[in-house]
Design a protein around this motif. Structure first.
Motif, PDB file in Angstrom:
ATOM      1  N   GLU A   1     -17.761  -2.291 -12.738  1.00  0.00           N
ATOM      2  CA  GLU A   1     -16.674  -3.204 -12.352  1.00  0.00           C
ATOM      3  C   GLU A   1     -15.489  -3.071 -13.309  1.00  0.00           C
ATOM      4  O   GLU A   1     -14.335  -3.184 -12.904  1.00  0.00           O
ATOM      5  CB  GLU A   1     -17.210  -4.638 -12.333  1.00  0.00           C
ATOM      6  N   LYS A   2     -15.761  -2.797 -14.581  1.00  0.00           N
ATOM      7  CA  LYS A   2     -14.694  -2.661 -15.585  1.00  0.00           C
ATOM      8  C   LYS A   2     -13.836  -1.418 -15.336  1.00  0.00           C
ATOM      9  O   LYS A   2     -12.686  -1.370 -15.746  1.00  0.00           O
ATOM     10  CB  LYS A   2     -15.301  -2.585 -16.985  1.00  0.00           C
ATOM     11  N   LEU A   3     -14.402  -0.410 -14.672  1.00  0.00           N
ATOM     12  CA  LEU A   3     -13.674   0.824 -14.392  1.00  0.00           C
ATOM     13  C   LEU A   3     -12.919   0.781 -13.062  1.00  0.00           C
ATOM     14  O   LEU A   3     -12.179   1.699 -12.733  1.00  0.00           O
ATOM     15  CB  LEU A   3     -14.655   2.011 -14.383  1.00  0.00           C
ATOM     16  N   TRP A   4     -13.107  -0.263 -12.291  1.00  0.00           N
ATOM     17  CA  TRP A   4     -12.519  -0.382 -10.956  1.00  0.00           C
ATOM     18  C   TRP A   4     -11.005  -0.619 -10.961  1.00  0.00           C
ATOM     19  O   TRP A   4     -10.296  -0.020 -10.135  1.00  0.00           O
ATOM     20  CB  TRP A   4     -13.229  -1.491 -10.180  1.00  0.00           C
ATOM     21  N   PRO A   5     -10.427  -1.476 -11.826  1.00  0.00           N
ATOM     22  CA  PRO A   5      -8.996  -1.804 -11.713  1.00  0.00           C
ATOM     23  C   PRO A   5      -8.029  -0.616 -11.680  1.00  0.00           C
ATOM     24  O   PRO A   5      -7.117  -0.614 -10.840  1.00  0.00           O
ATOM     25  CB  PRO A   5      -8.740  -2.725 -12.909  1.00  0.00           C
ATOM     26  N   PRO A   6      -8.175   0.428 -12.511  1.00  0.00           N
ATOM     27  CA  PRO A   6      -7.225   1.551 -12.396  1.00  0.00           C
ATOM     28  C   PRO A   6      -7.316   2.277 -11.051  1.00  0.00           C
ATOM     29  O   PRO A   6      -6.297   2.709 -10.509  1.00  0.00           O
ATOM     30  CB  PRO A   6      -7.610   2.487 -13.541  1.00  0.00           C
ATOM     31  N   LEU A   7      -8.520   2.395 -10.523  1.00  0.00           N
ATOM     32  CA  LEU A   7      -8.689   3.037  -9.228  1.00  0.00           C
ATOM     33  C   LEU A   7      -8.058   2.192  -8.121  1.00  0.00           C
ATOM     34  O   LEU A   7      -7.337   2.707  -7.268  1.00  0.00           O
ATOM     35  CB  LEU A   7     -10.175   3.274  -8.932  1.00  0.00           C
ATOM     36  N   GLU A   8      -8.309   0.902  -8.150  1.00  0.00           N
ATOM     37  CA  GLU A   8      -7.708   0.024  -7.140  1.00  0.00           C
ATOM     38  C   GLU A   8      -6.184   0.063  -7.208  1.00  0.00           C
ATOM     39  O   GLU A   8      -5.511   0.116  -6.177  1.00  0.00           O
ATOM     40  CB  GLU A   8      -8.199  -1.413  -7.319  1.00  0.00           C
ATOM     41  N   ALA A   9      -5.641   0.067  -8.422  1.00  0.00           N
ATOM     42  CA  ALA A   9      -4.177   0.123  -8.578  1.00  0.00           C
ATOM     43  C   ALA A   9      -3.625   1.416  -7.980  1.00  0.00           C
ATOM     44  O   ALA A   9      -2.583   1.404  -7.303  1.00  0.00           O
ATOM     45  CB  ALA A   9      -3.801   0.000 -10.054  1.00  0.00           C
ATOM     46  N   ALA A  10      -4.305   2.535  -8.202  1.00  0.00           N
ATOM     47  CA  ALA A  10      -3.861   3.811  -7.635  1.00  0.00           C
ATOM     48  C   ALA A  10      -3.904   3.773  -6.114  1.00  0.00           C
ATOM     49  O   ALA A  10      -2.964   4.219  -5.445  1.00  0.00           O
ATOM     50  CB  ALA A  10      -4.716   4.958  -8.177  1.00  0.00           C
ATOM     51  N   ILE A  11      -4.985   3.238  -5.556  1.00  0.00           N
ATOM     52  CA  ILE A  11      -5.105   3.155  -4.096  1.00  0.00           C
ATOM     53  C   ILE A  11      -3.992   2.285  -3.521  1.00  0.00           C
ATOM     54  O   ILE A  11      -3.355   2.651  -2.529  1.00  0.00           O
ATOM     55  CB  ILE A  11      -6.495   2.617  -3.687  1.00  0.00           C
ATOM     56  N   ARG A  12      -3.736   1.153  -4.133  1.00  0.00           N
ATOM     57  CA  ARG A  12      -2.675   0.269  -3.642  1.00  0.00           C
ATOM     58  C   ARG A  12      -1.303   0.949  -3.719  1.00  0.00           C
ATOM     59  O   ARG A  12      -0.492   0.840  -2.798  1.00  0.00           O
ATOM     60  CB  ARG A  12      -2.666  -1.048  -4.419  1.00  0.00           C
ATOM     61  N   ASP A  13      -1.054   1.659  -4.799  1.00  0.00           N
ATOM     62  CA  ASP A  13       0.234   2.334  -4.960  1.00  0.00           C
ATOM     63  C   ASP A  13       0.386   3.465  -3.949  1.00  0.00           C
ATOM     64  O   ASP A  13       1.446   3.631  -3.344  1.00  0.00           O
ATOM     65  CB  ASP A  13       0.358   2.859  -6.393  1.00  0.00           C
ATOM     66  N   ILE A  14      -0.670   4.232  -3.736  1.00  0.00           N
ATOM     67  CA  ILE A  14      -0.639   5.319  -2.751  1.00  0.00           C
ATOM     68  C   ILE A  14      -0.373   4.760  -1.355  1.00  0.00           C
ATOM     69  O   ILE A  14       0.434   5.290  -0.594  1.00  0.00           O
ATOM     70  CB  ILE A  14      -1.951   6.128  -2.804  1.00  0.00           C
ATOM     71  N   SER A  15      -1.028   3.669  -1.018  1.00  0.00           N
ATOM     72  CA  SER A  15      -0.827   3.039   0.293  1.00  0.00           C
ATOM     73  C   SER A  15       0.603   2.524   0.432  1.00  0.00           C
ATOM     74  O   SER A  15       1.240   2.709   1.474  1.00  0.00           O
ATOM     75  CB  SER A  15      -1.831   1.903   0.478  1.00  0.00           C
ATOM     76  N   LYS A  16       1.104   1.902  -0.622  1.00  0.00           N
ATOM     77  CA  LYS A  16       2.488   1.384  -0.610  1.00  0.00           C
ATOM     78  C   LYS A  16       3.473   2.529  -0.400  1.00  0.00           C
ATOM     79  O   LYS A  16       4.422   2.417   0.386  1.00  0.00           O
ATOM     80  CB  LYS A  16       2.782   0.654  -1.918  1.00  0.00           C
ATOM     81  N   ASN A  17       3.244   3.651  -1.077  1.00  0.00           N
ATOM     82  CA  ASN A  17       4.128   4.808  -0.924  1.00  0.00           C
ATOM     83  C   ASN A  17       4.054   5.386   0.482  1.00  0.00           C
ATOM     84  O   ASN A  17       5.066   5.831   1.038  1.00  0.00           O
ATOM     85  CB  ASN A  17       3.772   5.884  -1.950  1.00  0.00           C
ATOM     86  N   ALA A  18       2.863   5.381   1.083  1.00  0.00           N
ATOM     87  CA  ALA A  18       2.713   5.882   2.456  1.00  0.00           C
ATOM     88  C   ALA A  18       3.501   5.019   3.434  1.00  0.00           C
ATOM     89  O   ALA A  18       4.150   5.529   4.349  1.00  0.00           O
ATOM     90  CB  ALA A  18       1.234   5.932   2.841  1.00  0.00           C
ATOM     91  N   VAL A  19       3.471   3.703   3.223  1.00  0.00           N
ATOM     92  CA  VAL A  19       4.248   2.789   4.077  1.00  0.00           C
ATOM     93  C   VAL A  19       5.734   3.085   3.926  1.00  0.00           C
ATOM     94  O   VAL A  19       6.468   3.157   4.920  1.00  0.00           O
ATOM     95  CB  VAL A  19       3.938   1.311   3.727  1.00  0.00           C
ATOM     96  N   ALA A  20       6.192   3.281   2.699  1.00  0.00           N
ATOM     97  CA  ALA A  20       7.608   3.567   2.458  1.00  0.00           C
ATOM     98  C   ALA A  20       8.025   4.878   3.120  1.00  0.00           C
ATOM     99  O   ALA A  20       9.108   4.961   3.717  1.00  0.00           O
ATOM    100  CB  ALA A  20       7.883   3.610   0.955  1.00  0.00           C
ATOM    101  N   ARG A  21       7.173   5.890   3.048  1.00  0.00           N
ATOM    102  CA  ARG A  21       7.496   7.167   3.698  1.00  0.00           C
ATOM    103  C   ARG A  21       7.561   7.006   5.207  1.00  0.00           C
ATOM    104  O   ARG A  21       8.429   7.595   5.863  1.00  0.00           O
ATOM    105  CB  ARG A  21       6.479   8.247   3.303  1.00  0.00           C
ATOM    106  N   ARG A  22       6.655   6.217   5.773  1.00  0.00           N
ATOM    107  CA  ARG A  22       6.698   5.997   7.224  1.00  0.00           C
ATOM    108  C   ARG A  22       8.005   5.323   7.624  1.00  0.00           C
ATOM    109  O   ARG A  22       8.659   5.735   8.579  1.00  0.00           O
ATOM    110  CB  ARG A  22       5.514   5.152   7.686  1.00  0.00           C
ATOM    111  N   LYS A  23       8.407   4.304   6.875  1.00  0.00           N
ATOM    112  CA  LYS A  23       9.661   3.610   7.191  1.00  0.00           C
ATOM    113  C   LYS A  23      10.851   4.556   7.084  1.00  0.00           C
ATOM    114  O   LYS A  23      11.756   4.515   7.912  1.00  0.00           O
ATOM    115  CB  LYS A  23       9.846   2.418   6.257  1.00  0.00           C
ATOM    116  N   GLN A  24      10.820   5.411   6.075  1.00  0.00           N
ATOM    117  CA  GLN A  24      11.905   6.373   5.902  1.00  0.00           C
ATOM    118  C   GLN A  24      11.956   7.350   7.069  1.00  0.00           C
ATOM    119  O   GLN A  24      13.026   7.657   7.587  1.00  0.00           O
ATOM    120  CB  GLN A  24      11.722   7.125   4.586  1.00  0.00           C
ATOM    121  N   MET A  25      10.795   7.812   7.521  1.00  0.00           N
ATOM    122  CA  MET A  25      10.757   8.737   8.665  1.00  0.00           C
ATOM    123  C   MET A  25      11.243   8.065   9.949  1.00  0.00           C
ATOM    124  O   MET A  25      11.882   8.712  10.778  1.00  0.00           O
ATOM    125  CB  MET A  25       9.339   9.270   8.861  1.00  0.00           C
TER     126      MET A  25
END
Length: 175
Positions: A75-99
């Protein structure tokens, strides 16, 4: 086809069916009592909002943790992975809006260029996910590791590589 367009088309077909349907499917009307309530109005709104996407991502992250059955040490190792997943998803949404707001390609070379650029970006994002996941995955048992690929939507066919765009990490970009 972007998810919103798909939902709008579905709503249009449903609306057309509802508008023309009563005449086509009409049966003799039963006598109505004066107390009969009018049918509720159909309100068409955006079918899949940013809040919906966040809720789905939150549910997937919670489900992934539940599927893996993390120990307190993991559980202690989870936060960096979750943050990366959230950021990747956020960037994918931004790219879709841009397209969605960009001018469409003028020819097939423009389409291929757009695909190539999207794959390059997804490749960098996927490598970022892998780097964030390494310490976390190293702490998992073999049984826990086996549960991850099917949950992420990876196809284990033993054949050709799977396109990054088919992973749920990038589905918001695809629409």
């Amino acid at each position: 086809m972007p998810r919103l367009v798909t939902h709008l088309i579905s709503a249009t077909v449903l609306g057309a069916t509802l508008a023309s349907g009563p005449a086509a499917f009409a049966q003799p009307a039963a006598p109505q009592t004066p107390a009969a309530a009018p049918a509720p109005a159909i309100i068409v709104t955006e079918a899949y909002s940013e809040a919906d996407a966040r809720a789905v991502l939150n549910a997937r992250l919670a489900a992934l943790k539940a599927v893996i059955e993390l120990t307190p040490e993991q559980e202690k190792l989870w936060p960096p992975l979750e943050a990366a997943i959230r950021d990747i998803s956020k960037n994918a949404v931004a790219r879709r809006k841009q397209m969605e707001t960009a001018q469409p390609p003028k020819d097939f070379l423009g389409v291929l260029d757009q695909i190539g650029t999207a794959e390059e970006i997804r490749g960098r994002e996927l490598k970022r996910f892998v780097e964030a996941a390494r310490p976390f995955v190293a702490s998992l048992t073999e049984a826990q590791k086996r549960r991850i690929p099917p949950f992420l939507g990876l196809q284990d066919t033993g054949g050709a590589h799977q396109p990054a765009g088919t992973l749920w990490l990038f589905e918001e970009e695809a629409g």
